[in-house]
Design a protein around this motif. Structure first.
Motif, PDB file in Angstrom:
ATOM      1  N   ASP A 123       7.087   2.214   6.468  1.00  0.00           N
ATOM      2  CA  ASP A 123       7.405   3.246   5.495  1.00  0.00           C
ATOM      3  C   ASP A 123       6.099   3.710   4.881  1.00  0.00           C
ATOM      4  O   ASP A 123       5.017   3.331   5.353  1.00  0.00           O
ATOM      5  CB  ASP A 123       8.365   2.714   4.421  1.00  0.00           C
ATOM      6  N   ASN A 124       6.154   4.511   3.838  1.00  0.00           N
ATOM      7  CA  ASN A 124       4.930   4.999   3.210  1.00  0.00           C
ATOM      8  C   ASN A 124       4.382   4.058   2.145  1.00  0.00           C
ATOM      9  O   ASN A 124       3.218   4.167   1.760  1.00  0.00           O
ATOM     10  CB  ASN A 124       5.172   6.381   2.580  1.00  0.00           C
ATOM     11  N   GLU A 125       5.204   3.144   1.655  1.00  0.00           N
ATOM     12  CA  GLU A 125       4.791   2.288   0.539  1.00  0.00           C
ATOM     13  C   GLU A 125       4.166   0.975   0.986  1.00  0.00           C
ATOM     14  O   GLU A 125       3.101   0.572   0.487  1.00  0.00           O
ATOM     15  CB  GLU A 125       5.996   1.998  -0.356  1.00  0.00           C
ATOM     16  N   THR A 126       4.800   0.290   1.935  1.00  0.00           N
ATOM     17  CA  THR A 126       4.363  -1.059   2.309  1.00  0.00           C
ATOM     18  C   THR A 126       2.933  -1.115   2.836  1.00  0.00           C
ATOM     19  O   THR A 126       2.157  -1.995   2.419  1.00  0.00           O
ATOM     20  CB  THR A 126       5.337  -1.666   3.330  1.00  0.00           C
ATOM     21  N   GLY A 130       5.466   7.212  14.750  1.00  0.00           N
ATOM     22  CA  GLY A 130       4.895   8.074  15.777  1.00  0.00           C
ATOM     23  C   GLY A 130       3.468   8.493  15.454  1.00  0.00           C
ATOM     24  O   GLY A 130       2.940   8.222  14.370  1.00  0.00           O
ATOM     25  N   LEU A 131       2.858   9.193  16.400  1.00  0.00           N
ATOM     26  CA  LEU A 131       1.430   9.518  16.333  1.00  0.00           C
ATOM     27  C   LEU A 131       1.055  10.348  15.112  1.00  0.00           C
ATOM     28  O   LEU A 131       0.199   9.955  14.312  1.00  0.00           O
ATOM     29  CB  LEU A 131       1.005  10.243  17.612  1.00  0.00           C
ATOM     30  N   SER A 132       1.670  11.489  14.941  1.00  0.00           N
ATOM     31  CA  SER A 132       1.254  12.416  13.894  1.00  0.00           C
ATOM     32  C   SER A 132       1.441  11.840  12.493  1.00  0.00           C
ATOM     33  O   SER A 132       0.505  11.791  11.682  1.00  0.00           O
ATOM     34  CB  SER A 132       2.036  13.726  14.036  1.00  0.00           C
ATOM     35  N   GLU A 133       2.660  11.389  12.204  1.00  0.00           N
ATOM     36  CA  GLU A 133       2.943  10.850  10.871  1.00  0.00           C
ATOM     37  C   GLU A 133       2.174   9.557  10.631  1.00  0.00           C
ATOM     38  O   GLU A 133       1.670   9.305   9.524  1.00  0.00           O
ATOM     39  CB  GLU A 133       4.445  10.597  10.726  1.00  0.00           C
ATOM     40  N   GLY A 134       2.067   8.732  11.663  1.00  0.00           N
ATOM     41  CA  GLY A 134       1.362   7.466  11.514  1.00  0.00           C
ATOM     42  C   GLY A 134      -0.117   7.647  11.234  1.00  0.00           C
ATOM     43  O   GLY A 134      -0.692   6.965  10.375  1.00  0.00           O
ATOM     44  N   LEU A 135      -0.752   8.583  11.935  1.00  0.00           N
ATOM     45  CA  LEU A 135      -2.172   8.839  11.687  1.00  0.00           C
ATOM     46  C   LEU A 135      -2.398   9.406  10.295  1.00  0.00           C
ATOM     47  O   LEU A 135      -3.434   9.145   9.671  1.00  0.00           O
ATOM     48  CB  LEU A 135      -2.742   9.788  12.747  1.00  0.00           C
ATOM     49  N   GLU A 136      -1.441  10.178   9.787  1.00  0.00           N
ATOM     50  CA  GLU A 136      -1.566  10.706   8.433  1.00  0.00           C
ATOM     51  C   GLU A 136      -1.554   9.563   7.418  1.00  0.00           C
ATOM     52  O   GLU A 136      -2.340   9.556   6.465  1.00  0.00           O
ATOM     53  CB  GLU A 136      -0.427  11.683   8.143  1.00  0.00           C
ATOM     54  N   VAL A 137      -0.665   8.588   7.610  1.00  0.00           N
ATOM     55  CA  VAL A 137      -0.620   7.427   6.716  1.00  0.00           C
ATOM     56  C   VAL A 137      -1.931   6.653   6.785  1.00  0.00           C
ATOM     57  O   VAL A 137      -2.511   6.287   5.752  1.00  0.00           O
ATOM     58  CB  VAL A 137       0.557   6.503   7.084  1.00  0.00           C
ATOM     59  N   LEU A 138      -2.423   6.415   7.983  1.00  0.00           N
ATOM     60  CA  LEU A 138      -3.672   5.668   8.146  1.00  0.00           C
ATOM     61  C   LEU A 138      -4.856   6.418   7.553  1.00  0.00           C
ATOM     62  O   LEU A 138      -5.753   5.814   6.951  1.00  0.00           O
ATOM     63  CB  LEU A 138      -3.913   5.373   9.630  1.00  0.00           C
ATOM     64  N   GLU A 194      -8.013   6.747   0.376  1.00  0.00           N
ATOM     65  CA  GLU A 194      -7.641   6.351  -0.976  1.00  0.00           C
ATOM     66  C   GLU A 194      -8.034   4.921  -1.315  1.00  0.00           C
ATOM     67  O   GLU A 194      -8.393   4.622  -2.457  1.00  0.00           O
ATOM     68  CB  GLU A 194      -6.130   6.537  -1.168  1.00  0.00           C
ATOM     69  N   ILE A 195      -7.985   4.033  -0.333  1.00  0.00           N
ATOM     70  CA  ILE A 195      -8.297   2.630  -0.599  1.00  0.00           C
ATOM     71  C   ILE A 195      -9.734   2.296  -0.208  1.00  0.00           C
ATOM     72  O   ILE A 195     -10.301   1.320  -0.681  1.00  0.00           O
ATOM     73  CB  ILE A 195      -7.280   1.716   0.109  1.00  0.00           C
ATOM     74  N   GLY A 196     -10.323   3.125   0.639  1.00  0.00           N
ATOM     75  CA  GLY A 196     -11.711   2.906   1.018  1.00  0.00           C
ATOM     76  C   GLY A 196     -11.889   1.755   1.982  1.00  0.00           C
ATOM     77  O   GLY A 196     -12.760   0.899   1.803  1.00  0.00           O
ATOM     78  N   VAL A 197     -11.054   1.725   3.013  1.00  0.00           N
ATOM     79  CA  VAL A 197     -11.089   0.636   3.976  1.00  0.00           C
ATOM     80  C   VAL A 197     -11.099   1.208   5.386  1.00  0.00           C
ATOM     81  O   VAL A 197     -10.533   2.277   5.650  1.00  0.00           O
ATOM     82  CB  VAL A 197      -9.863  -0.285   3.772  1.00  0.00           C
ATOM     83  N   ALA A 198     -11.780   0.515   6.306  1.00  0.00           N
ATOM     84  CA  ALA A 198     -11.747   0.895   7.710  1.00  0.00           C
ATOM     85  C   ALA A 198     -10.345   0.658   8.257  1.00  0.00           C
ATOM     86  O   ALA A 198      -9.648  -0.260   7.819  1.00  0.00           O
ATOM     87  CB  ALA A 198     -12.766   0.086   8.507  1.00  0.00           C
ATOM     88  N   VAL A 199      -9.912   1.478   9.225  1.00  0.00           N
ATOM     89  CA  VAL A 199      -8.555   1.351   9.754  1.00  0.00           C
ATOM     90  C   VAL A 199      -8.572   1.226  11.277  1.00  0.00           C
ATOM     91  O   VAL A 199      -9.428   1.786  11.961  1.00  0.00           O
ATOM     92  CB  VAL A 199      -7.658   2.542   9.340  1.00  0.00           C
TER      93      VAL A 199
END
Length: 272
Positions: A29-32, A72-80, A86-91
């Motif tokens: 989801d977007n929160e976890t 999926g690709l598009s939404e998942g990459l947006e979250v990452l 925002e958190i300043g971490v490598a993904v």
């Protein structure tokens, strides 16, 4: 000594302190994912451990057609991308087809090749062409010395920023076993070696329509891997593993990560 792989402002390998690759198996989801990334970033900063956030946008290799795969690709990459900014971490995330290499290369700091696909030449070459560091998971069906050929495919494509991840070998049906000799053997390629403590206790297909796992053994294997000299540790974590939508049986509870990381730092300091 391994050739260090530079990721952001830190390096993995060649005697650097062990790094942590950790996060949920899949973007649920977007929160976890934000909750997990924020907690782990604060914790690793406090412990001076280099950190990469991991989550999959698509689990294309789930046991059942009915299993949750991710956004999926598009939404998942947006979250990452948002987590990265925002958190300043490598993904880091994994790709399952060559066409995903270019778009993921625009967002991810590290592109991961799943264990089942580690010999897929076209996938490896397209990932290498992005110029991003590549983390290759050793297939459960391969010996550690077989990874020499996998590494060479990426190097021949012009990319020498390579990590290799040990995640256990098939041991009969629905079981894996970890051979810690594989860590120094694969380091002979010149690549830093990551140990995947949670997938190594997975029981593939062991729950019928899903994989089982024995998360209670993951901390034990993690400690052994750092003692052997692993350059980084990979763990999947979740606030409530029993409710996780993927790989819950082998994931470590988020609240238990701090104590484990403190132990691992003590072990690395002792062997040095």
């Amino acid at each position: 000594m391994t050739q260090p792989v530079k990721i952001g402002d830190f390096s993995i390998g060649s005697g650097h302190p062990f790094a942590l690759i950790a996060g949920p198996c899949v973007i649920e989801d977007n929160e976890t994912p934000f909750k997990i990334a924020a907690y782990l970033k604060q914790l690793t900063d406090q412990l001076a451990i280099p950190y990469i956030f991991k989550a999959s946008y698509d689990k294309a290799n789930r046991t059942s057609i009915h299993s949750f795969r991710g956004p999926g690709l598009s939404e998942g990459l947006e979250v990452l991308s948002q987590i990265r900014k925002e958190i300043g971490v490598a993904v880091l995330s994994d790709i399952h087809q060559a066409a995903d290499a270019a778009p993921t290369g625009e967002v991810l700091d590290v592109i991961q090749i799943p264990a089942f696909l580690c010999r897929q030449t076209d996938l490896l070459v397209e990932a290498a062409k992005t110029g991003k560091p590549i983390n290759i998971k050793k297939g459960q069906f391969l010996s550690p010395w077989d990874m020499t050929h996998v590494v060479e495919k990426i190097r021949q494509a012009g990319n020498d920023q390579i990590l290799i991840t040990e995640r256990g070998a098939m041991f009969g049906y629905n079981n894996l076993v970890s051979d810690f000799r594989s860590i120094p053997i694969m380091q002979q390629t010149g690549c830093p070696v990551v140990f995947d403590a949670t997938h190594s206790v997975q029981l593939p297909g062991g729950a019928g329509s899903a994989s089982g796992g024995q998360r209670e053994f993951a901390p034990l294997l993690a400690r052994a891997a750092v003692a052997v000299g692993a350059d980084a540790l990979f763990i999947e974590v979740h606030p409530t593993p029993d409710q996780a939508l993927s790989d819950g049986p082998n994931a470590i509870k988020l609240d238990d990560v701090e104590a484990l990381l403190i132990q691992l730092k003590h072990i690395q300091q002792a062997i040095k």
